[in-house]
Scaffold this active site. Structure first.
Site, PDB file in Angstrom:
ATOM      1  N   GLY A 244       0.783  -1.248   0.304  1.00 29.72           N
ATOM      2  CA  GLY A 244       0.115  -0.082   0.032  1.00 29.72           C
ATOM      3  C   GLY A 244       0.907   1.230   0.237  1.00 29.72           C
ATOM      4  N   THR A 245       2.079   1.084   0.553  1.00 31.62           N
ATOM      5  CA  THR A 245       2.795   2.388   0.890  1.00 31.62           C
ATOM      6  C   THR A 245       3.433   2.674  -0.810  1.00 31.62           C
ATOM      7  OG1 THR A 245       3.435   1.790   2.916  1.00 31.62           O
ATOM      8  CG2 THR A 245       4.978   3.068   1.800  1.00 31.62           C
TER       9      THR A 245
ATOM     10  N   GLN B 282      -7.278  -0.277   4.344  1.00 34.72           N
ATOM     11  CA  GLN B 282      -8.102  -0.908   5.386  1.00 34.72           C
ATOM     12  C   GLN B 282      -9.664  -1.122   4.803  1.00 34.72           C
ATOM     13  OE1 GLN B 282      -7.214  -1.971   8.152  1.00 34.72           O
ATOM     14  NE2 GLN B 282      -5.217  -0.818   8.410  1.00 34.72           N
TER      15      GLN B 282
ATOM     16  N   SER C 102      -3.710  -3.437  -0.103  1.00 33.51           N
ATOM     17  CA  SER C 102      -2.437  -3.949   0.372  1.00 33.51           C
ATOM     18  C   SER C 102      -3.136  -5.535   0.694  1.00 33.51           C
ATOM     19  CB  SER C 102      -1.985  -3.303   1.330  1.00 33.51           C
ATOM     20  OG  SER C 102      -0.889  -4.020   1.999  1.00 33.51           O
ATOM     21  N   ALA C 103      -2.651  -6.298   0.022  1.00 38.30           N
ATOM     22  CA  ALA C 103      -2.829  -7.863   0.288  1.00 38.30           C
ATOM     23  C   ALA C 103      -2.780  -8.423   1.775  1.00 38.30           C
ATOM     24  CB  ALA C 103      -2.006  -8.794  -0.410  1.00 38.30           C
TER      25      ALA C 103
ATOM     26  N   THR D 158      10.395  -7.403 -12.350  1.00 39.01           N
ATOM     27  CA  THR D 158       9.701  -8.829 -12.532  1.00 39.01           C
ATOM     28  C   THR D 158       8.900  -9.017 -11.321  1.00 39.01           C
ATOM     29  OG1 THR D 158      11.956  -9.560 -13.133  1.00 39.01           O
ATOM     30  CG2 THR D 158      10.259 -11.606 -12.380  1.00 39.01           C
TER      31      THR D 158
ATOM     32  N   CYS E 177      -0.202  11.336  22.779  1.00 34.74           N
ATOM     33  CA  CYS E 177       0.838  11.360  23.567  1.00 34.74           C
ATOM     34  C   CYS E 177       0.626  11.945  24.857  1.00 34.74           C
ATOM     35  CB  CYS E 177       1.941  12.211  23.001  1.00 34.74           C
ATOM     36  SG  CYS E 177       3.306  12.597  23.755  1.00 34.74           S
TER      37      CYS E 177
END
Ligand code: PLP
Length: 378
Positions: free
Chosen positions: A70-71, A178, A198-199, A236, A329
């Site tokens: 995904g990135t 997501q 993304s898999a 490839t 934080c």
């Protein structure tokens, strides 16, 4: 006992996925670009996987471009929009994944204008503000907004954003990492120019993803080299990963209704149990809203002092329970979640994200609750 409630981080591979991957690794080792029979076998696997994935999104197979994650999809889409499509303005939000935010920060140094759309206290996109940003000047623009937020699970109104983009001739990219495999999406119904997936977020392998790139939108390579992926992304192809991704997506979509009902029940069971232990608990974003939120994610602010959160995380880990800190934080020492910091947190309590899959059970939730109950007494 080992309990995995961190499915938004990554998911367990399905058995059937491992099987097809093993088969591909054992028997299809030819380079898909080779013209001999070994190569042709690998090529056939890649193209049937592409067809299968395209079918689920109702798009043309040529519009699916395989990437490594995904990135990579997010990076290459935004950078291509700047490099090849003359985009001068990116409109996004402050609660995107870092795979968008850091790309955008980099592009700012290249004199690209960046506008952040307002969000409300629960992390919902202000669509009226988005509409006005789409009109700010006559520069070429892209809107990049995630479909499902990875920390708080908020769902974007894709149809509405698509409409805004079409009315203002703005390109539309959605980071759907997501969402793909968990929500049905018909790209003939909703016009989107670019989408990232993304898999490993839908029980497929790590190291593979795909971009949907609408026909005729992009014709220049974002990775230079050979002619793979219609010349857009050289290298490839990872045949076994692509085959595994396609299998994982098909299983997810074929079981969607059943798994949706099951996981939704798990999530409401989780909410009611948690409220009985910590009646003051509140849920960040729309986490506990069953319509405006992903059925897979819940982000809870627990009424415990921030000094105790490390102890709690330690305790959960000791008991074999995995979840994600995702906490704002509090101490000033550790960097907290940028998402929680950017929404109007109604308390100073530390937050935890729990994310589910069909592999989770009600018994696991009981076990988590027992652990939280004993912690509460400390
Ligand atoms: N976008 C979102 C919304 C995510 O949740 C993630 C992963 O956590 C990514 C992008 C990055 O995906 P990948 O791990 O495949 O690079």
């Amino acid at each position: 006992m080992k309990v995995y409630f961190d499915n938004a981080a990554t998911t367990k591979l399905r058995e059937e996925v491992i099987e097809v991957m093993m088969e591909a690794m054992n028997s299809s080792y030819g380079n898909p670009s080779s013209s001999h029979s070994f190569g042709r076998t690998s090529r056939a696997l890649i193209e049937s996987s592409r067809k299968e994935i395209a079918k689920h999104l109702n798009v043309n197979p040529q519009e699916i471009v395989f990437t490594s994650c995904g990135t990579e999809s997010n990076n290459s889409i935004l950078r291509s929009a700047i490099d090849f499509l003359d985009v001068k303005t990116i409109i996004t939000s402050k609660i995107e994944h870092y795979a968008i935010l850091n790309v955008v920060d980099f592009l700012k140094t290249k004199k690209i204008r960046v506008e952040y759309v307002n969000i409300d206290d629960d992390g919902n996109i202000d669509l009226e503000h988005l509409r006005s940003l789409a009109k700010i000047d006559d520069s070429k623009k892209i809107i990049s907004l995630m479909y499902v937020n990875n920390e708080i699970g908020n769902i974007l109104d894709l149809a509405e954003v698509s409409q805004i983009c079409q009315e203002n001739s703005v390109l539309f990219h959605t980071d759907a990492v997501q969402a793909i495999g968990h929500f049905k999406i018909d790209l003939k119904q909703i016009k989107i120019d670019f989408l990232s997936a993304s898999a490993h977020k839908f029980h497929g392998p790590k190291g593979v993803g795909f971009s949907y790139i609408r026909k005729n939108v992009l014709s220049e390579a974002f990775i230079l080299g050979g002619q793979q992926e219609r010349g857009l992304r050289a290298g490839t192809e990872a045949v076994h990963n692509i085959v595994g991704m396609s299998k994982a997506l098909s299983i997810s979509y074929n079981n969607l209704e059943k798994e949706f009902i099951y996981i939704k029940e798990l999530k409401s069971y989780f909410v009611s149990k948690l409220k009985s232990i910590f009646p003051n608990t509140f849920f960040n974003g729309n986490s506990d809203n069953s319509i405006k939120n992903s059925y897979l994610i819940i982000n809870v602010a627990l009424p415990i002092s921030s000094s105790k959160i490390d102890l709690l995380n330690f305790q959960l880990d000791l008991k074999g329970i995995a979840c994600s800190k995702g906490s704002a934080c509090q101490s000033g020492a550790a960097l907290g979640s940028h998402v929680i910091k950017n929404i109007e947190s109604k308390s100073n309590w530390p937050s935890l994200r729990f994310s589910f899959s069909s592999y989770n059970t009600f018994k696991e939730i009981d076990y988590l609750m027992e652990t939280l109950r004993s912690f509460e007494k400390i």
